[in-house]
Design a protein around this motif. Structure first.
Motif, PDB file in Angstrom:
ATOM      1  N   UNK A  40       0.841  -1.191   0.000  1.00 29.36           N
ATOM      2  CA  UNK A  40       0.000   0.000   0.000  1.00 29.36           C
ATOM      3  C   UNK A  40       0.878   1.244   0.000  1.00 29.36           C
ATOM      4  N   UNK A  41       0.488   2.205  -0.793  1.00 27.65           N
ATOM      5  CA  UNK A  41       1.177   3.491  -0.799  1.00 27.65           C
ATOM      6  C   UNK A  41       0.897   4.212   0.516  1.00 27.65           C
ATOM      7  N   UNK A  42       1.800   5.076   0.957  1.00 22.50           N
ATOM      8  CA  UNK A  42       1.543   5.856   2.173  1.00 22.50           C
ATOM      9  C   UNK A  42       0.271   6.681   2.027  1.00 22.50           C
ATOM     10  N   UNK A  43      -0.423   6.863   3.122  1.00 19.43           N
ATOM     11  CA  UNK A  43      -1.641   7.655   3.119  1.00 19.43           C
ATOM     12  C   UNK A  43      -2.624   7.123   4.131  1.00 19.43           C
ATOM     13  N   UNK A  44      -3.859   7.605   4.006  1.00 22.28           N
ATOM     14  CA  UNK A  44      -4.933   7.213   4.909  1.00 22.28           C
ATOM     15  C   UNK A  44      -5.942   6.361   4.150  1.00 22.28           C
ATOM     16  N   UNK A  61      -9.620   4.601   4.689  1.00 19.29           N
ATOM     17  CA  UNK A  61     -10.808   4.541   5.531  1.00 19.29           C
ATOM     18  C   UNK A  61     -11.530   3.241   5.190  1.00 19.29           C
ATOM     19  N   UNK A  62     -11.619   2.343   6.169  1.00 24.35           N
ATOM     20  CA  UNK A  62     -12.147   1.002   5.927  1.00 24.35           C
ATOM     21  C   UNK A  62     -13.371   0.748   6.800  1.00 24.35           C
ATOM     22  N   UNK A  63     -14.466   0.387   6.153  1.00 25.82           N
ATOM     23  CA  UNK A  63     -15.691   0.035   6.864  1.00 25.82           C
ATOM     24  C   UNK A  63     -15.551  -1.369   7.444  1.00 25.82           C
ATOM     25  N   UNK A  64     -16.075  -1.541   8.640  1.00 20.34           N
ATOM     26  CA  UNK A  64     -16.033  -2.840   9.314  1.00 20.34           C
ATOM     27  C   UNK A  64     -17.460  -3.376   9.463  1.00 20.34           C
ATOM     28  N   UNK A  65     -17.597  -4.679   9.707  1.00 20.13           N
ATOM     29  CA  UNK A  65     -18.942  -5.272   9.807  1.00 20.13           C
ATOM     30  C   UNK A  65     -19.783  -4.669  10.928  1.00 20.13           C
ATOM     31  N   UNK A  97       1.189   3.367   5.390  1.00 18.17           N
ATOM     32  CA  UNK A  97      -0.229   3.169   5.097  1.00 18.17           C
ATOM     33  C   UNK A  97      -0.957   3.036   6.429  1.00 18.17           C
ATOM     34  N   UNK A  98      -1.767   4.034   6.753  1.00 14.32           N
ATOM     35  CA  UNK A  98      -2.519   4.050   8.004  1.00 14.32           C
ATOM     36  C   UNK A  98      -3.986   3.803   7.682  1.00 14.32           C
ATOM     37  N   UNK A  99      -4.556   2.787   8.313  1.00 13.33           N
ATOM     38  CA  UNK A  99      -5.963   2.450   8.114  1.00 13.33           C
ATOM     39  C   UNK A  99      -6.760   2.963   9.302  1.00 13.33           C
ATOM     40  N   UNK A 100      -7.874   3.624   9.006  1.00 11.33           N
ATOM     41  CA  UNK A 100      -8.794   4.093  10.039  1.00 11.33           C
ATOM     42  C   UNK A 100     -10.038   3.220  10.009  1.00 11.33           C
ATOM     43  N   UNK A 101     -10.373   2.606  11.151  1.00  9.80           N
ATOM     44  CA  UNK A 101     -11.588   1.804  11.278  1.00  9.80           C
ATOM     45  C   UNK A 101     -12.365   2.271  12.506  1.00  9.80           C
ATOM     46  N   UNK A 102     -13.657   1.986  12.496  1.00 10.57           N
ATOM     47  CA  UNK A 102     -14.475   2.208  13.687  1.00 10.57           C
ATOM     48  C   UNK A 102     -14.861   0.837  14.234  1.00 10.57           C
ATOM     49  N   UNK A 103     -15.551   0.833  15.352  1.00  9.20           N
ATOM     50  CA  UNK A 103     -15.936  -0.448  15.951  1.00  9.20           C
ATOM     51  C   UNK A 103     -16.918  -1.218  15.072  1.00  9.20           C
ATOM     52  N   UNK A 148     -10.133  15.509   7.862  1.00  3.49           N
ATOM     53  CA  UNK A 148     -10.079  16.912   7.453  1.00  3.49           C
ATOM     54  C   UNK A 148      -8.623  17.414   7.416  1.00  3.49           C
ATOM     55  N   UNK A 149      -7.857  17.101   8.440  1.00  2.41           N
ATOM     56  CA  UNK A 149      -6.467  17.556   8.493  1.00  2.41           C
ATOM     57  C   UNK A 149      -5.613  16.836   7.440  1.00  2.41           C
ATOM     58  N   UNK A 150      -5.869  15.564   7.208  1.00  6.43           N
ATOM     59  CA  UNK A 150      -5.130  14.832   6.170  1.00  6.43           C
ATOM     60  C   UNK A 150      -5.396  15.472   4.811  1.00  6.43           C
ATOM     61  N   UNK A 151      -6.634  15.814   4.556  1.00  2.00           N
ATOM     62  CA  UNK A 151      -7.008  16.462   3.288  1.00  2.00           C
ATOM     63  C   UNK A 151      -6.297  17.814   3.157  1.00  2.00           C
ATOM     64  N   UNK A 152      -6.300  18.585   4.233  1.00  3.37           N
ATOM     65  CA  UNK A 152      -5.645  19.899   4.221  1.00  3.37           C
ATOM     66  C   UNK A 152      -4.152  19.779   3.953  1.00  3.37           C
ATOM     67  N   UNK A 153      -3.545  18.690   4.400  1.00  2.00           N
ATOM     68  CA  UNK A 153      -2.104  18.486   4.229  1.00  2.00           C
ATOM     69  C   UNK A 153      -1.763  17.774   2.921  1.00  2.00           C
ATOM     70  N   UNK A 154      -2.758  17.482   2.113  1.00  2.72           N
ATOM     71  CA  UNK A 154      -2.510  16.849   0.825  1.00  2.72           C
ATOM     72  C   UNK A 154      -2.171  15.374   0.902  1.00  2.72           C
ATOM     73  N   UNK A 155      -2.525  14.732   2.003  1.00  2.00           N
ATOM     74  CA  UNK A 155      -2.270  13.299   2.168  1.00  2.00           C
ATOM     75  C   UNK A 155      -3.289  12.518   1.343  1.00  2.00           C
ATOM     76  N   UNK A 156      -2.825  11.494   0.659  1.00  4.47           N
ATOM     77  CA  UNK A 156      -3.718  10.650  -0.148  1.00  4.47           C
ATOM     78  C   UNK A 156      -4.717   9.946   0.769  1.00  4.47           C
ATOM     79  N   UNK A 157      -6.000   9.994   0.390  1.00  4.95           N
ATOM     80  CA  UNK A 157      -7.060   9.356   1.168  1.00  4.95           C
ATOM     81  C   UNK A 157      -7.825   8.398   0.262  1.00  4.95           C
ATOM     82  N   UNK A 158      -7.957   7.157   0.728  1.00  2.00           N
ATOM     83  CA  UNK A 158      -8.723   6.146   0.005  1.00  2.00           C
ATOM     84  C   UNK A 158      -9.830   5.662   0.925  1.00  2.00           C
ATOM     85  N   UNK A 159     -11.062   5.679   0.435  1.00  2.00           N
ATOM     86  CA  UNK A 159     -12.200   5.224   1.230  1.00  2.00           C
ATOM     87  C   UNK A 159     -12.815   4.000   0.569  1.00  2.00           C
TER      88      UNK A 159
END
Length: 165
Positions: A6-10, A12-16, A81-87, A102-113
């Motif tokens: 995975x390329x560096x970035x954020x 966003x991964x949905x969980x069950x 590659x940092x993955x963000x998940x919720x419970x 929001x801050x990742x977007x402001x800093x130009x970090x690649x975001x994949x949802x």
């Protein structure tokens, strides 16, 4: 399964929502390729990762996290590659993450949802009323606006894009 690079970035991964078997194959691939997983509760995410046989570093993150914790994650996204998940469900949908994204977007970090389970769709599909594309909208300064008050069917609600922040 091969671990993808995975390329560096954020990511966003949905969980069950309730059933671990509902995790998508792509979510498993992204989780297995992650360098770090930011999660609401490491115990809950740990159960999910154990279910799919993945061991990855996890760090607790929610909207009450300190500015320093958020800044540390943002700095790591430049190299990892940092993955963000919720419970359960999709982060940012009644769950933590909007400040980080929001801050990742402001800093130009690649975001994949990634798409995933949606409580709204799950609740809507067994509905005995037809789903015929009626939408309720929030107009700035006017409150809820409904296309037809006499219509019998289901209603999906949405905010205008400029109000989503």
């Amino acid at each position: 399964m091969d671990t993808p690079h995975l390329e560096p970035g954020l990511y966003i991964v949905a969980t069950p929502i309730g059933n671990l078997g509902d995790l998508t194959r792509r979510a498993v691939e992204i989780l297995s390729g992650a360098d770090l997983i930011a999660c609401e509760d490491t115990r809950v995410t740990g159960k999910l990762l154990n279910h799919i046989g993945i061991k990855k570093p996890m760090r607790r993150y929610d909207d009450h996290a300190s500015d320093e914790a958020r800044d540390r994650l943002l700095a790591e996204m430049g190299q990892k590659a940092v993955v963000l998940v919720s419970d359960a469900g999709t982060p940012l949908i009644s769950d933590p993450g909007y400040k980080l994204v929001r801050m990742a977007r402001e800093q130009g970090i690649a975001i994949t949802s990634l798409p995933g389970p949606s409580a709204l769709i799950v609740a809507l599909t067994p509905n005995w009323r037809p789903c015929r594309g009626r939408w309720c909208s929030m107009k700035p300064g006017r409150g809820w606006w409904i296309h037809s008050m006499r219509w019998r069917g289901s209603c999906r609600a949405a905010k205008w894009p400029w109000r989503a922040n």
